[in-house]
Design an enzyme around this catalytic site. Sequence first.
Site, mmCIF file in Angstrom:
data_model
loop_
_atom_site.group_PDB
_atom_site.id
_atom_site.type_symbol
_atom_site.label_atom_id
_atom_site.label_comp_id
_atom_site.label_asym_id
_atom_site.label_seq_id
_atom_site.Cartn_x
_atom_site.Cartn_y
_atom_site.Cartn_z
ATOM 1 N N LYS A 118 0.481 -7.541 12.865
ATOM 2 C CA LYS A 118 -0.361 -6.673 12.303
ATOM 3 C C LYS A 118 -1.648 -6.928 13.190
ATOM 4 C CE LYS A 118 -2.603 -4.803 8.338
ATOM 5 N NZ LYS A 118 -2.686 -4.836 6.738
ATOM 6 N N GLU A 122 -3.372 -29.381 27.897
ATOM 7 C CA GLU A 122 -4.478 -30.698 27.568
ATOM 8 C C GLU A 122 -3.830 -31.950 26.699
ATOM 9 O OE1 GLU A 122 -8.591 -29.556 27.314
ATOM 10 O OE2 GLU A 122 -7.931 -27.561 27.488
ATOM 11 N N SER A 165 1.357 -7.370 -0.304
ATOM 12 C CA SER A 165 2.150 -8.461 0.356
ATOM 13 C C SER A 165 1.508 -9.745 0.451
ATOM 14 C CB SER A 165 2.779 -7.991 1.493
ATOM 15 O OG SER A 165 1.944 -7.577 2.366
ATOM 16 N N GLN A 166 -0.081 -9.620 0.053
ATOM 17 C CA GLN A 166 -0.669 -11.023 0.169
ATOM 18 C C GLN A 166 -0.105 -11.962 -0.920
ATOM 19 O OE1 GLN A 166 -1.725 -7.867 -0.631
ATOM 20 N NE2 GLN A 166 -3.805 -7.793 -1.994
ATOM 21 N N THR A 189 1.717 -4.285 4.200
ATOM 22 C CA THR A 189 1.664 -4.776 5.778
ATOM 23 C C THR A 189 0.988 -5.868 6.191
ATOM 24 O OG1 THR A 189 -0.485 -3.578 5.671
ATOM 25 C CG2 THR A 189 1.640 -2.103 6.394
ATOM 26 N N ASP A 190 0.394 -6.612 5.045
ATOM 27 C CA ASP A 190 -0.361 -7.870 5.379
ATOM 28 C C ASP A 190 0.460 -9.010 5.696
ATOM 29 O OD1 ASP A 190 -2.718 -6.575 4.587
ATOM 30 O OD2 ASP A 190 -2.912 -7.683 2.640
ATOM 31 N N TYR A 199 -7.656 0.654 -4.617
ATOM 32 C CA TYR A 199 -6.822 1.296 -5.147
ATOM 33 C C TYR A 199 -5.529 -0.060 -5.397
ATOM 34 C CZ TYR A 199 -4.674 -0.355 -0.524
ATOM 35 O OH TYR A 199 -4.222 -1.135 0.580
ATOM 36 N N THR A 254 0.717 -1.097 -0.111
ATOM 37 C CA THR A 254 0.054 0.007 -0.055
ATOM 38 C C THR A 254 0.809 1.421 -0.041
ATOM 39 O OG1 THR A 254 -1.771 -1.289 1.076
ATOM 40 C CG2 THR A 254 -1.818 1.211 1.378
#
Length: 356
Positions: free
Chosen positions: A191, A313, A85-86, A118-119, A51, A37
Site C-alpha cells: 500500500k 555497513e 484490517s488494522q 487495505t491496511d 465510517y 472499508t
Amino acid sequence: MINRLFHIVALTMCTMFFFTSITYAKPTVYILATGGTIAGAGTSSTQKTEYKSGSVLINTLLNALPEDIKEIANLQAEQVFKIGSQNMQPEYWLTLAKKVNSLVASKEVDAVVITHGTDTLEETALFLNLTVQTTKPIILVGAMRSSTSLSADGPKNLYDAIVVAANPQSANRGVLAVMNDTILSASDIMKSDTTAVQTFTGINTSAIGKVWGKNVFYLNTVEKRKYSTTPPFPITSIKALPQVDILYGYAGATGKAVDSAVANGAQAIVYAGVGNGNFSDSVEKSLINASKKGVVIVRSSRVPYGATTQWNEVDDEKYGFIASWWNNPQRARIIIMLGLTKTKNKQELQKMMLEY
Ligand code: GLU
C-alpha cells in the site's frame, strides 16, 4: 499473398482471444468476507465524518453488483470476520488460511475471492501465498472509499476481482490482489498511499495485469508460482505463530525499544533501519545482546524501495543477523514468523528471505 497471410494470422489471433475470454465453463467463485472499508458504512457520503469498517455484510455487497456478474461465475459467499484490517491478527491468518486451503481442495470451488481492508491486505496476501496449497486463483480485494461514500470504489473492485478469479489465466500465479483496474502479485505488493484509490503498487516490479470489463490482461511475464503443489509452509502443519516485533529506526534511536521487545517475549525482531538497514551504535548493542539471547534479528529498512542487502555497513555474519533483501519490514516479519515454525538456523532463515 502477404495480405492473405496477415488475414489468417489476424483471424487466428481473434479466435484465440475469443476462446480465452468467453468459452470457459462458468466457474464457482467462493467469496470470503473479512471486513475493511469495502464493507464500511458511514452517515455521510462525502467522507467528512467517520465510517465504520466491516459493517456491511457480504450478501449486501454482492447484491449491489450489476446483474451480469451471474454470467461470469456462480457465487457463494461467507462472512468470516467483520473487522478493519488494522485488527487482523496472526490467529486470524491461521483461521483464514485453513479455510481457503480446504475450499480450494474441493472440486466444487474453482477460485476464492477474499474481501479485506487495505491496511494489511498485503500481509494477508503474502501469508496465504506461502501457506495455501493450490493452483486455483486466490484474489484479495478491498476499497479505499466506504460503501456509502460518493463514488465508492468497492463495487467495481469486487466485480473485477470476481472477473479475475473466474478467468483461467489467473490460475497458477499464486495469491493476487485486484484494486482499481490493476492486478498485483502477493510476492510484490505494498500500500503506497494512505487515501488514494490507486494505492497498491509493486515494491520492486510493477503491476502484473489489468482488468477491463470482463477481460483480463496479464502484461508481465510473471514467473509461474513455484509453490503451488507444495507451499513452503503448508498451513496444515502450522499450529501457532511466534511473536515477531517490528521496530522503527530514526536519528537518535536508542536500544531501549529493542530491550523492551526482548523482555516482552519477542522471538524475533525485524528492525526497520535507516538506509540500507542501518542503526545507531546504541541500537546495534541491544540487537547484538538480543541475538546472543537467541532472538532472531532481521535487518530491514524504513526506505520503501530497494533491497536491504547483506555485505554492507553491518557485519551480519559476525552478529548472526539476517538481511531482509527485497522484503519490507512487514513482509520480512511474515517470512520469519513462518520460517521459525520450521527452523532457527540463521543460514536457512536468510535463504528464505531471498527466496520468498
Ligand atoms: N482501516 C481500514 C482497513 O484496513 C481502512 C483501509 C481500507 O480498508 O481501505 O480495514
